[in-house]
Design an enzyme around this catalytic site. Sequence first.
Site, mmCIF file in Angstrom:
data_model
loop_
_atom_site.group_PDB
_atom_site.id
_atom_site.type_symbol
_atom_site.label_atom_id
_atom_site.label_comp_id
_atom_site.label_asym_id
_atom_site.label_seq_id
_atom_site.Cartn_x
_atom_site.Cartn_y
_atom_site.Cartn_z
ATOM 1 N N ALA A 80 35.352 45.424 44.459
ATOM 2 C CA ALA A 80 36.634 46.131 44.523
ATOM 3 C C ALA A 80 37.720 45.369 43.764
ATOM 4 O O ALA A 80 38.533 45.973 43.057
ATOM 5 C CB ALA A 80 37.041 46.349 45.978
ATOM 6 N N ALA A 83 37.163 45.902 40.095
ATOM 7 C CA ALA A 83 37.611 47.246 39.723
ATOM 8 C C ALA A 83 39.131 47.321 39.653
ATOM 9 O O ALA A 83 39.694 47.872 38.697
ATOM 10 C CB ALA A 83 37.075 48.274 40.720
ATOM 11 N N GLU A 84 39.815 46.764 40.639
ATOM 12 C CA GLU A 84 41.270 46.822 40.640
ATOM 13 C C GLU A 84 41.854 46.007 39.487
ATOM 14 O O GLU A 84 42.843 46.413 38.871
ATOM 15 C CB GLU A 84 41.850 46.336 41.968
ATOM 16 C CG GLU A 84 43.352 46.487 42.004
ATOM 17 C CD GLU A 84 43.949 46.601 43.387
ATOM 18 O OE1 GLU A 84 45.184 46.619 43.462
ATOM 19 O OE2 GLU A 84 43.203 46.673 44.376
ATOM 20 N N THR A 85 41.239 44.890 39.171
ATOM 21 C CA THR A 85 41.712 44.079 38.047
ATOM 22 C C THR A 85 41.622 44.865 36.745
ATOM 23 O O THR A 85 42.582 44.917 35.966
ATOM 24 C CB THR A 85 40.905 42.769 37.951
ATOM 25 O OG1 THR A 85 41.075 42.030 39.175
ATOM 26 C CG2 THR A 85 41.350 41.922 36.779
#
Length: 161
Positions: A80, A83-85
């Site tokens: 996660a 993905a957020e990065t």
Amino acid sequence: MSDNFTSQPAQSSAHPFAQQLTDHGVPEFLWPFLTKFGLGGLADKLGIMFTHFSVEKVTATMPVEGNTQVMGILHGGASAALAETLGSMAAALHGAGKANPVGVDLNITHHKAGRSGLVYAECTPIHLGRRSTTHEIVITNEDGARVATARITNMMLPVEN
């Protein structure tokens, strides 16, 4: 004897996070947007390495080793965070210094365990608006099998001078 403050004065005077950005594969054209916090400390801890930057696609790798949970497989939180990065960097690239992304929604589905080696993440836009962006991030293992699929929506806040 050397220390972090004197070992590379040319880089630190040119950009406060030049070494971190270089180490993680961030191209120099993005550096002006990363002068306050660089990539943050999490990219270092997770070992994220960017491999491509464009509005159409941002890609990166992350090692499984060091990012595992108690069963010895890739931690879902690490996936996660990867993905957020990528989604935040892609939104920042879209904002081009005129708007800063702030994540407002992240969801991720884990399909298969990451067991060893690297995972590969590819972030592509679903929506690129003036006030919001949405990106899909597909994470695969070294065999090309899908490990996780994520979607992030960022609110684009105007840059205040």
